[in-house]
Write an enzyme that holds these catalytic residues in place. Structure first.
Site, PDB file in Angstrom:
ATOM      1  N   SER A 139      34.820  39.641  28.075  1.00 30.11           N
ATOM      2  CA  SER A 139      36.130  39.780  27.423  1.00 30.11           C
ATOM      3  C   SER A 139      35.894  39.827  25.920  1.00 30.11           C
ATOM      4  CB  SER A 139      36.979  38.549  27.768  1.00 30.11           C
ATOM      5  OG  SER A 139      38.118  38.468  26.935  1.00 30.11           O
ATOM      6  N   TYR A 152      38.474  29.395  29.180  1.00 27.01           N
ATOM      7  CA  TYR A 152      38.264  30.849  29.304  1.00 27.01           C
ATOM      8  C   TYR A 152      37.270  31.339  28.251  1.00 27.01           C
ATOM      9  CZ  TYR A 152      39.591  35.784  30.020  1.00 27.01           C
ATOM     10  OH  TYR A 152      39.585  37.126  30.301  1.00 27.01           O
TER      11      TYR A 152
HETATM   12  P1  NAD Z   1      43.630  39.939  38.071  1.00 21.60           P
HETATM   13  O1  NAD Z   1      44.320  38.627  38.196  1.00 21.60           O
HETATM   14  O2  NAD Z   1      44.413  41.197  38.248  1.00 21.60           O
HETATM   15  O3  NAD Z   1      42.396  40.033  39.039  1.00 21.60           O
HETATM   16  C1  NAD Z   1      41.528  38.953  39.228  1.00 21.60           C
HETATM   17  C2  NAD Z   1      40.795  39.184  40.521  1.00 21.60           C
HETATM   18  O4  NAD Z   1      39.964  38.044  40.752  1.00 21.60           O
HETATM   19  C3  NAD Z   1      41.747  39.312  41.708  1.00 21.60           C
HETATM   20  O5  NAD Z   1      41.250  40.289  42.594  1.00 21.60           O
HETATM   21  C4  NAD Z   1      41.687  37.933  42.324  1.00 21.60           C
HETATM   22  O6  NAD Z   1      41.973  37.959  43.712  1.00 21.60           O
HETATM   23  C5  NAD Z   1      40.240  37.580  42.063  1.00 21.60           C
HETATM   24  N1  NAD Z   1      39.971  36.147  42.149  1.00 21.60           N
HETATM   25  C6  NAD Z   1      40.611  35.120  41.524  1.00 21.60           C
HETATM   26  N2  NAD Z   1      40.092  33.949  41.937  1.00 21.60           N
HETATM   27  C7  NAD Z   1      39.104  34.240  42.815  1.00 21.60           C
HETATM   28  C8  NAD Z   1      38.213  33.468  43.602  1.00 21.60           C
HETATM   29  N3  NAD Z   1      38.237  32.139  43.579  1.00 21.60           N
HETATM   30  N4  NAD Z   1      37.346  34.118  44.406  1.00 21.60           N
HETATM   31  C9  NAD Z   1      37.329  35.467  44.484  1.00 21.60           C
HETATM   32  N5  NAD Z   1      38.146  36.251  43.770  1.00 21.60           N
HETATM   33  C10 NAD Z   1      39.026  35.644  42.959  1.00 21.60           C
HETATM   34  O7  NAD Z   1      42.915  39.897  36.640  1.00 21.60           O
HETATM   35  P2  NAD Z   1      42.217  41.037  35.766  1.00 21.60           P
HETATM   36  O8  NAD Z   1      42.983  41.126  34.506  1.00 21.60           O
HETATM   37  O9  NAD Z   1      41.959  42.245  36.570  1.00 21.60           O
HETATM   38  O10 NAD Z   1      40.858  40.297  35.412  1.00 21.60           O
HETATM   39  C11 NAD Z   1      39.614  40.683  35.950  1.00 21.60           C
HETATM   40  C12 NAD Z   1      38.500  40.236  35.018  1.00 21.60           C
HETATM   41  O11 NAD Z   1      38.650  40.881  33.762  1.00 21.60           O
HETATM   42  C13 NAD Z   1      38.512  38.729  34.723  1.00 21.60           C
HETATM   43  O12 NAD Z   1      37.188  38.249  34.673  1.00 21.60           O
HETATM   44  C14 NAD Z   1      39.164  38.660  33.366  1.00 21.60           C
HETATM   45  O13 NAD Z   1      38.772  37.528  32.654  1.00 21.60           O
HETATM   46  C15 NAD Z   1      38.633  39.931  32.737  1.00 21.60           C
HETATM   47  N6  NAD Z   1      39.418  40.402  31.588  1.00 21.60           N
HETATM   48  C16 NAD Z   1      40.711  40.779  31.735  1.00 21.60           C
HETATM   49  C17 NAD Z   1      41.408  41.226  30.632  1.00 21.60           C
HETATM   50  C18 NAD Z   1      42.831  41.702  30.716  1.00 21.60           C
HETATM   51  O14 NAD Z   1      43.442  41.961  29.663  1.00 21.60           O
HETATM   52  N7  NAD Z   1      43.403  41.862  31.887  1.00 21.60           N
HETATM   53  C19 NAD Z   1      40.788  41.270  29.381  1.00 21.60           C
HETATM   54  C20 NAD Z   1      39.478  40.867  29.269  1.00 21.60           C
HETATM   55  C21 NAD Z   1      38.793  40.434  30.388  1.00 21.60           C
END
Ligand code: NAD
Length: 257
Positions: A139, A152
């Site tokens: 991130s 985080y």
């Molecule tokens: P999201 O909530 O849409 O997806 C998260 C995914 O992780 C889902 O499929 C969920 O089912 C899964 N998950 C959660 N807990 C879990 C567990 N215990 N075991 C297995 N799977 C699990 O979130 P996102 O925004 O798609 O985030 C995905 C990644 O990207 C994360 O690591 C997040 O930190 C990172 N990220 C997101 C953003 C953003 O702006 N959305 C920015 C930077 C980084």
């Protein structure tokens, strides 16, 4: 770019960025393993629908990324792992002194420790296959900080460190390890934060998006899951064979500030 016939495991991929990357990988001919902690009909249907859409092999394997043994079992059950995309992640926002220990432990387990376990289980498979890619979804918060996101930010900085160690331990092999550092991407993880932020700042949804979420994203646009999928595909290409141990920001200029 092609990942034809490669086995691609994407943790946390029944929604958001993980699903977006998995779709790009399937579109490029990868044999994709979808994952989350749930085990519903919808999860398995998602895999079937993707397989039909892209004409490739797509499976769904349930494994809870908060549990080390399940992380390792995911890789074992997949049977092969050419490309490992460590993406599962959760968020919790609270001042440090009020941050619950349970939330801290869950974020460190899911956002950081899971990648240690999956990578440890996948490296022998990559070595056996003679090729591998580890792609950690960190991130902008792996490179910078924001208040109220202690666990985080700590986990994301940790994953950047783990990426570097993985790269050094595989430097003389045809295996690379890199971290992608997205800025804000409008996924369920971000959408869930909007109502609380609206209350906290007494703002409309539109104003929260423009003035709070995208405040530090100079492009004033969300990054998209397709752009992240494209970045992951680049890291799997021959052009990126010497790109290892680094971070690639997809953040509209956030970390240039
Ligand atoms: P999201 O909530 O849409 O997806 C998260 C995914 O992780 C889902 O499929 C969920 O089912 C899964 N998950 C959660 N807990 C879990 C567990 N215990 N075991 C297995 N799977 C699990 O979130 P996102 O925004 O798609 O985030 C995905 C990644 O990207 C994360 O690591 C997040 O930190 C990172 N990220 C997101 C953003 C953003 O702006 N959305 C920015 C930077 C980084």
């Amino acid at each position: 770019m092609s990942v034809q016939g490669k086995t691609v495991i994407v943790t946390g991929s029944n929604s958001g960025i993980g699903l977006g990357i998995a779709r790009e990988m399937a579109g490029a001919g990868g044999h994709v393993v979808l994952n989350s902690f749930s085990d519903t009909e919808d999860d398995h249907q998602l895999a079937k629908d993707m397989a039909a859409e892209f004409g490739t092999d797509v499976r769904y394997i349930k494994a809870d990324m908060s549990k080390g043994e399940e992380c390792r079992a995911l890789i074992e059950q997949a049977g092969a792992c050419d490309i490992l995309i460590n993406n599962a992640g959760i968020q919790h926002v609270a001042p440090l002194q009020d941050f619950s220990t349970a939330k801290w432990d869950a974020i460190i387990a899911i956002n950081l420790s899971s990648s240690f376990h999956t990578t440890a289980a996948a490296l022998p498979m990559m070595r056996k296959a003679g090729w591998g890619r580890v792609i950690n979804i960190a991130s902008a918060h792996g490179l910078t900080a924001s208040p109220y996101k202690s666990a985080y930010v700590a986990a994301k900085h940790g994953i950047v460190g783990l990426t570097k160690v993985t790269a050094l331990e595989t430097a003389q092999e045809p295996i690379t390890a890199n971290a992608i550092c997205p800025g804000y991407v409008l996924t369920p993880l971000i959408d869930e934060q909007i109502p609380d932020t609206m209350k906290e700042y007494n703002m409309s949804r539109e104003d929260v998006i423009k003035n709070v979420l995208l405040e530090r994203q100079p492009s004033k646009e969300f990054a998209t899951v397709e752009q992240l999928g494209g970045t992951a595909l680049y890291l799997c290409s021959d052009a990126a064979a010497q790109v290892t141990g680094t971070t690639i920001s997809v953040d509209g200029g956030w970390t240039a500030l």
